[in-house]
Design a protein around this motif. Structure first.
Motif, PDB file in Angstrom:
ATOM      1  N   LYS A  70      45.916  73.645  -0.564  1.00 60.64           N
ATOM      2  CA  LYS A  70      46.375  72.304  -0.799  1.00 60.64           C
ATOM      3  C   LYS A  70      45.229  71.610  -0.474  1.00 60.64           C
ATOM      4  CE  LYS A  70      50.211  70.912  -0.894  1.00 60.64           C
ATOM      5  NZ  LYS A  70      52.346  69.689  -0.590  1.00 60.64           N
ATOM      6  N   CYS A  71      44.749  70.913  -1.495  1.00 57.23           N
ATOM      7  CA  CYS A  71      43.490  69.631  -1.066  1.00 57.23           C
ATOM      8  C   CYS A  71      43.658  68.769  -2.277  1.00 57.23           C
ATOM      9  CB  CYS A  71      42.239  70.371  -2.311  1.00 57.23           C
ATOM     10  SG  CYS A  71      41.465  72.308  -1.056  1.00 57.23           S
ATOM     11  N   GLU A  72      42.641  67.731  -1.089  1.00 54.52           N
ATOM     12  CA  GLU A  72      43.364  66.214  -2.503  1.00 54.52           C
ATOM     13  C   GLU A  72      42.112  66.456  -3.699  1.00 54.52           C
ATOM     14  OE1 GLU A  72      41.903  61.825  -2.042  1.00 54.52           O
ATOM     15  OE2 GLU A  72      42.403  63.067   0.138  1.00 54.52           O
ATOM     16  N   CYS A  73      43.574  65.946  -5.260  1.00 58.67           N
ATOM     17  CA  CYS A  73      42.301  66.363  -5.971  1.00 58.67           C
ATOM     18  C   CYS A  73      41.203  65.543  -6.113  1.00 58.67           C
ATOM     19  CB  CYS A  73      43.021  65.649  -7.652  1.00 58.67           C
ATOM     20  SG  CYS A  73      42.340  65.282  -9.310  1.00 58.67           S
ATOM     21  N   GLN A  74      40.018  65.161  -6.240  1.00 59.93           N
ATOM     22  CA  GLN A  74      39.319  63.634  -6.220  1.00 59.93           C
ATOM     23  C   GLN A  74      39.364  63.063  -7.272  1.00 59.93           C
ATOM     24  OE1 GLN A  74      37.064  63.841  -3.684  1.00 59.93           O
ATOM     25  NE2 GLN A  74      38.689  65.365  -2.167  1.00 59.93           N
TER      26      GLN A  74
END
Length: 172
Positions: A70-74
């Motif tokens: 899980k990452c942060e959408c840029q």
């Protein structure tokens, strides 16, 4: 076939002589460097490895790995789940591969002082390299940021001359 925990270190020369194959996983809590790059590692890394000796006599490690993160959408700043996957081809015989002109066919794996390969680091490196350069949701899935737009350039200055702003500053 039951998936087993992949060993942390392996002697690749012995494994290649025995033509060993591994089909298993690396626990997500062991992927510490990957966890430092993304928000959360959601799954164990599924790993498939094959050790062999090719026709030129090079010790070869081939395989694939995959994990969910899980990452942060840029684009919108919301969490974004990604499925990472990587295929790789390594040899530990760097000098011999270069002498044969095969440096473009294989990546080179480094062995520790005991002649062992750290599989966890190798897989973790490959998963980190498979991260996209800019992490975003697929097109159309992002929430529009408050007061923001994407895909269009909004300009407040509608004058045709781009240097008109400088002229206004000069008059002030």
């Amino acid at each position: 076939m039951q998936k087993v925990k992949i060993p942390h270190k392996v002697d690749p020369v012995r494994a290649a002589a025995k033509k060993l194959d591994y089909d298993g996983y690396i626990p997500r809590d062991k992927l510490e460097r990957l966890a430092g790059v993304v928000e959360t590692v959601l799954s164990d890394a599924e790993v498939r490895l094959s050790f062999s000796v090719d026709l030129q006599g090079l010790t070869v490690i081939e395989g694939s790995a995959g994990a969910a993160v899980k990452c942060e959408c840029q684009r919108c700043g919301d969490p974004c789940e990604l499925g990472l996957s990587a295929d790789f081809h390594y040899t530990v015989d760097e000098k011999k591969a270069r002498d044969l002109g095969l440096e473009d066919d294989y990546d080179f794996a480094d062995l520790d002082e005991f002649g062992e390969l750290d599989i966890y680091n190798l897989v973790e490196d490959e998963l980190m390299l498979s991260l996209p350069m800019v992490i975003m949701h697929p097109e159309g899935e992002c929430e529009m940021p408050e007061g923001g737009v994407y895909g269009k350039i909004v300009t407040e200055n509608t004058e045709s001359n781009p240097f008109a702003v400088l002229g206004k500053l000069k008059k002030s």
